[in-house]
Write an enzyme that holds these catalytic residues in place. Structure first.
Site, PDB file in Angstrom:
ATOM      1  N   GLN A 247       1.229  -1.447  -0.084  1.00 28.68           N
ATOM      2  CA  GLN A 247       0.160   0.203  -0.261  1.00 28.68           C
ATOM      3  C   GLN A 247       0.712   0.916  -0.326  1.00 28.68           C
ATOM      4  OE1 GLN A 247      -2.030  -0.564   3.835  1.00 28.68           O
ATOM      5  NE2 GLN A 247      -1.955   1.053   4.735  1.00 28.68           N
ATOM      6  N   GLY A 273      10.618  21.098  14.529  1.00 28.13           N
ATOM      7  CA  GLY A 273      11.030  22.088  16.081  1.00 28.13           C
ATOM      8  C   GLY A 273      11.152  20.959  17.133  1.00 28.13           C
ATOM      9  N   GLY A 274      10.290  21.216  17.938  1.00 26.47           N
ATOM     10  CA  GLY A 274      10.482  20.853  18.976  1.00 26.47           C
ATOM     11  C   GLY A 274      12.009  21.218  20.068  1.00 26.47           C
ATOM     12  N   THR A 276      14.424  19.583  20.720  1.00 26.44           N
ATOM     13  CA  THR A 276      16.009  18.836  20.557  1.00 26.44           C
ATOM     14  C   THR A 276      15.868  18.970  18.786  1.00 26.44           C
ATOM     15  OG1 THR A 276      15.710  16.698  21.599  1.00 26.44           O
ATOM     16  CG2 THR A 276      16.598  16.312  19.395  1.00 26.44           C
ATOM     17  N   GLU A 316      12.223  26.365  19.858  1.00 30.46           N
ATOM     18  CA  GLU A 316      13.158  27.030  21.190  1.00 30.46           C
ATOM     19  C   GLU A 316      14.017  27.400  20.676  1.00 30.46           C
ATOM     20  OE1 GLU A 316      11.817  23.729  23.421  1.00 30.46           O
ATOM     21  OE2 GLU A 316       9.656  23.404  22.406  1.00 30.46           O
ATOM     22  N   TYR A 384       4.721  25.600  30.615  1.00 27.79           N
ATOM     23  CA  TYR A 384       4.280  24.456  32.121  1.00 27.79           C
ATOM     24  C   TYR A 384       6.958  23.873  31.672  1.00 27.79           C
ATOM     25  CZ  TYR A 384       4.346  22.485  27.351  1.00 27.79           C
ATOM     26  OH  TYR A 384       3.589  22.265  25.590  1.00 27.79           O
ATOM     27  N   TRP A 522       0.678  18.910  26.393  1.00 28.95           N
ATOM     28  CA  TRP A 522       1.852  17.733  26.223  1.00 28.95           C
ATOM     29  C   TRP A 522       1.427  16.842  26.945  1.00 28.95           C
ATOM     30  CZ3 TRP A 522       5.287  17.387  22.411  1.00 28.95           C
ATOM     31  CH2 TRP A 522       6.430  15.888  22.052  1.00 28.95           C
TER      32      TRP A 522
END
Length: 542
Positions: A247, A273-274, A276, A316, A384, A522
């Protein structure tokens, strides 16, 4: 803030859906290549129709094109797994580019949602012949003149949902946005199916898929195996249908496609992103247009264009330090977002997760977030991870305080400080979402029950020291107190802070009182198997 890489229809409703799809069909006889329309749902003001293309010939059908009319009072509002155009009440549906040839004896299904009660289509043809047979052409005839798009190839599945055991959110109301972490399919054994079985899908309005990578000044795939290569068994698949070896799309992307069919109100946004993978934004900021072009090509890749409804930027942090430091200047973020909006257009969702550092001269002040706001559908300050065992000796402090409190270790490190600072810069309240962590942060070697105690290091965690899911902490270290609108707990030498359904309820009251656009969290796998925390968000926002 430090943020690490960690970063339903229920059974009865599924049975009801399956049964509903059986009794009412509009088949057009029998023939070599046929199309059959079946009513899957009818909730009075709207309906869902499933269309099945069947190849009864002895040769592959390379492409198909279905033309039909809908009776007066019925229109198609959205569709999936086919490209649909219209001229008046005349509709044309053609095969998606990612769908391969239809082998002899094989079938392919696509679907649409329509306004009003279900009515059988009229004057149906497939590849120029009656839908019930009468010819076996396998190439599409010339297109009908003057057709205008009703649903683009990237338009999400229906926004008028069928009834479920839990009414899904009003898409025009408060937003409930949750992250799905791509690496959760490994050690955590958390898959897209769990969003369905937990009942969370019926409460969400949007899913953020985390993360795509940023490298070389462009958007790139984060984990191809988890994203689109992993084969799912029937038991682990959203709809109980196993993947096949040939598939065109597998992995979480295909599972999200199936989830959106089951929950037509859901939209999915690809987050890049994030913590890391934010380093690549620095190079991207040098040529925003080229970056935006690469992101658009990736998000709108024909293999999965229908899965995603937009792009999220999780940088970030621009003009500040995260895992690495950036010195692109205060306008870099605004320029990058502007380029994305230009490339993706006004109909796509373009969102951003940003710092929640409300201190004077802190990360919010380092970047022109207000200048970027007009190009964003909404902004998510990550309220947070303010405090945690990245400061191994403490002092112990709740990682997601709503307000300040006596003895807080850092001024401006609480949710309301971030919200008020962003509002003071001119960002509309309705464009801001309040962030919730579905996990706790903790220390060990703690003797003091109240916040402010010393520690010897991070508390043990299942996947990472100093971090643990709510679903674990609620049983292993139940909350013993509250401070600044959030909860904390001391059990033995360990001290944890995290949000509970009760404190989330208080935070949702705050969000409503502040006129915020909703809440985000999150991430999904931290919740209980029956979605306690997302239930508190949805219930609190109303």
């Amino acid at each position: 803030m430090k943020r690490s890489l960690r970063r339903a229809l229920w059974a009865g409703a599924v049975v009801a859906l399956t049964v509903a799809a059986v009794p009412v069909t509009s088949a057009f006889g029998a023939g070599s290549v046929t199309a059959t329309f079946a009513k899957a749902q009818d909730w009075g003001t709207g309906h869902e129709t499933r269309v099945t293309v069947a190849n009864g010939s002895s040769a592959n059908v390379d492409t198909w094109r279905i033309e039909f009319d809908l009776p007066a009072g019925t229109t198609i509002s959205s569709s999936w797994d086919a490209d649909v155009t219209s001229s008046g009440n005349h509709y044309v549906a053609v095969k998606k580019s990612w769908a391969g040839p239809l082998a002899p004896g094989a079938t392919f299904s696509w679907g649409y949602n329509g306004t009003g009660p279900y009515k059988a289509p009229l004057n149906c043809t497939i590849n120029g012949a009656p839908c019930g047979g009468g010819g076996t052409p396998t190439t599409s005839p010339t297109a009908s003149p003057t057709v205008s798009p009703t649903v683009s190839p990237t338009t999400p599945p229906p926004t008028t949902p069928p009834p479920t055991t839990t009414p899904p959110p009003n898409p025009g109301g408060k937003k409930v946005v949750g992250y799905f972490a791509q690496w959760g399919v490994y050690g955590r054994n958390y898959h897209v199916k769990n969003i369905h079985t937990s009942g969370s899908a019926a409460k969400l309005t949007h899913i953020l898929y985390a993360f795509g990578n940023t490298t070389g000044g462009r958007c790139t795939i984060g984990d191809s195996y988890a994203d689109y290569e992993k084969a799912y068994t029937a038991a682990d698949s959203v709809d109980g249908v196993a993947d096949t070896w040939d598939q065109p799309l597998r992995g979480s992307f295909n599972q999200l496609r199936k989830l959106k069919k089951m929950y037509p109100h859901l939209k999915v946004i690809w987050s890049f992103g994030g913590w890391t993978w934010s380093g690549g934004f620095t190079q991207a900021a040098q040529n925003p247009a080229a970056f935006a072009d690469s992101c658009h090509k990736l998000v709108e890749d024909p293999r999965w264009a229908d899965v995603f409804d937009g792009i999220d930027v999780d940088w970030e942090y621009p003009n500040a330090c995260g895992l690495t430091c950036d010195s692109s200047g205060p306008n870099a973020f605004k320029n990058l977002v502007g380029a994305l909006r230009t490339k993706f257009g006004s109909s796509a969702l373009v969102t951003a997760a940003i710092t929640a550092d409300g201190s004077n001269g802190g990360k919010i002040d380092a970047t022109d977030y207000a200048g970027a706001a007009p190009q964003l559908n909404w902004i998510m300050p990550m309220t947070y991870d303010y405090f945690g065992a990245f400061n191994a000796q403490g002092p112990t402090a709740p990682h997601s305080p709503l307000y300040s409190y006596a003895g807080i270790p850092q001024q401006g490190f609480w949710s309301d400080a971030a919200i008020q600072k962003l509002k003071s810069k001119g960002i509309p309240s309705e464009k801001l979402l309040l962030g919730i962590g579905f996990y706790g942060r903790g220390w060990t070697g703690v003797t003091q029950t109240a916040p402010g105690g010393t520690a010897t290091g991070p508390a043990p965690g299942t996947y990472e020291q100093g971090i643990e899911d709510y679903k674990v902490l609620k049983n292993t270290c139940p909350a013993t107190g509250t401070v600044a609108g959030t909860a904390y707990a001391k059990c033995g030498a360990n001290w944890w802070s995290y949000d509970t359904p009760s404190t989330i309820g208080g935070k949702m009251t705050y969000a409503k009182n502040q006129g915020l656009g909703g809440a985000f969290f999150w991430e999904l796998s931290g919740d209980t198997g029956n979605g306690e925390l997302i239930g508190a968000i949805k219930g609190g926002l109303g």
